[in-house]
Design an enzyme around this catalytic site. Structure first.
Site, PDB file in Angstrom:
ATOM      1  N   SER A  51       8.364   8.105   2.165  1.00 38.00           N
ATOM      2  CA  SER A  51       9.745   8.033   1.661  1.00 38.00           C
ATOM      3  C   SER A  51      10.762   8.403   2.734  1.00 38.00           C
ATOM      4  O   SER A  51      11.880   7.892   2.749  1.00 38.00           O
ATOM      5  CB  SER A  51       9.902   8.929   0.438  1.00 38.00           C
ATOM      6  N   SER A  52      10.341   9.287   3.671  1.00 32.51           N
ATOM      7  CA  SER A  52      11.282   9.700   4.719  1.00 32.51           C
ATOM      8  C   SER A  52      11.695   8.507   5.578  1.00 32.51           C
ATOM      9  O   SER A  52      12.867   8.335   5.911  1.00 32.51           O
ATOM     10  CB  SER A  52      10.655  10.793   5.571  1.00 32.51           C
ATOM     11  N   GLU A  74       1.969  -3.523   8.997  1.00 34.24           N
ATOM     12  CA  GLU A  74       2.962  -4.600   9.082  1.00 34.24           C
ATOM     13  C   GLU A  74       4.323  -3.903   9.161  1.00 34.24           C
ATOM     14  O   GLU A  74       4.911  -3.564   8.152  1.00 34.24           O
ATOM     15  CB  GLU A  74       2.868  -5.475   7.841  1.00 34.24           C
ATOM     16  N   GLN A  82     -17.148 -20.972  -4.131  1.00 36.96           N
ATOM     17  CA  GLN A  82     -15.848 -20.305  -4.174  1.00 36.96           C
ATOM     18  C   GLN A  82     -15.418 -19.872  -2.783  1.00 36.96           C
ATOM     19  O   GLN A  82     -14.690 -18.910  -2.624  1.00 36.96           O
ATOM     20  CB  GLN A  82     -15.911 -19.084  -5.086  1.00 36.96           C
TER      21      GLN A  82
END
Lengths: 92, 190
Positions: free
Chosen positions: B117-118, B144, B183
């Site tokens: 968050s900082s 990224e 797949q």
């Protein structure tokens, strides 16, 4: 050739090419799926035998001539990390 | 269910979560939050070339060989760091290597990378589309890095840059080759 029990286990997948990756601690690796689709991925150097052109994978099971494996990273070309490969390309 | 810091310590001790280099106790105290473990920035930045005239084809993918030619690798130091300009995107990786070994008996763990968050307040993204660290992954985490903020941000190696949230995998992972036959093409993996 892997046994039919004792899974999951670690094994080696034969690669068609191995070259330097984007970062110094990784290789770019190419191989093919059981359906002959080419794929490539970046793998940490500890998971690659460059000399023998082998990639370390986790084998979940082998049935008939096909093994289901977990790749160390999501692969370009198949866009996933769990794929089937031919048993002849696997060694333990 | 997200692992608490005590459960993270236990899983590291049991080698269900392997961090390399293994943090000692004092490092762990610095890197642990209540429900996550901080990872530090490595010392390599991979910078994309501008205007090379390449189009990434999402249907056919791109080979690793091609991808690596589109980036320049730069080593950064604790003295100089690397200044990420506004609206620029680079790749880097974590200093720590993480392994989440898969075993039939379990418990098995997966994880997610999250920003801090900082840094978020200055507009720094450390990932924006690929947060999942799957069970059985082993390697460093590719970051990224994108500066969406109004200021340049200087990044230094070995500084906590992101946090890893661990989760216990519930249930078995499909293990029959027949479930995955056919797949292995982009069309088959929907």
């Amino acid at each position: 050739m892997p046994s039919t029990n004792g899974f999951p286990s670690k094994g080696w997948l034969k690669c068609s090419d191995i070259s330097e990756g984007m970062f110094p601690n990784e290789y770019a690796v190419e191989s093919i799926t059981a359906d002959n689709a080419e794929f490539s991925l970046f793998a940490h150097k500890t998971l690659v035998n460059e000399k023998e052109k082998l990639l370390k994978v986790t084998i979940l099971d082998c049935r008939d001539d096909v093994c289901l494996v977990i790749l160390p990273n999501e692969a370009y070309g198949v866009f996933k990390n769990m794929i089937t490969v031919k048993i002849e390309n696997i060694s333990q | 269910m997200i692992l608490s810091n005590l459960e993270i310590i236990k899983a590291i001790s049991d080698r269900r979560i392997i961090i390399d280099p293994k943090p000692d106790e004092s490092q762990l105290r610095r890197l642990l939050n209540t429900t996550s473990l901080d990872f530090r920035l490595g010392n390599i930045i991979s910078i994309p070339h501008d205007d090379v005239g390449v189009t990434i084809d999402s249907k056919n993918g791109i080979k690793t060989k091609t991808l690596k030619t589109l980036f320049d690798r730069k080593q950064i130091t604790e003295e100089g760091g690397y200044t990420l300009r506004q609206n620029k995107f680079v790749l880097s990786n974590t200093y720590e290597n993480i392994s989440l070994p898969y075993t039939e008996s379990g418990p098995n763990y997966a994880a997610r990378i999250e920003g801090k968050s900082s840094y978020a307040r200055f507009g720094l993204l450390v990932h924006f589309t690929a947060p999942t660290i799957h069970a059985d992954f082993s390697g460093t985490i590719t970051l990224e890095l994108m500066n969406l903020g109004p200021f340049p941000i200087t990044l230094y190696p070995n500084v906590p840059i992101c946090q890893i949230v661990f989760e216990k995998v519930e249930g078995e992972i499909a293990n029959s080759p027949s479930q995955f036959q056919g797949q292995t093409t982009p069309e088959g993996s929907h």
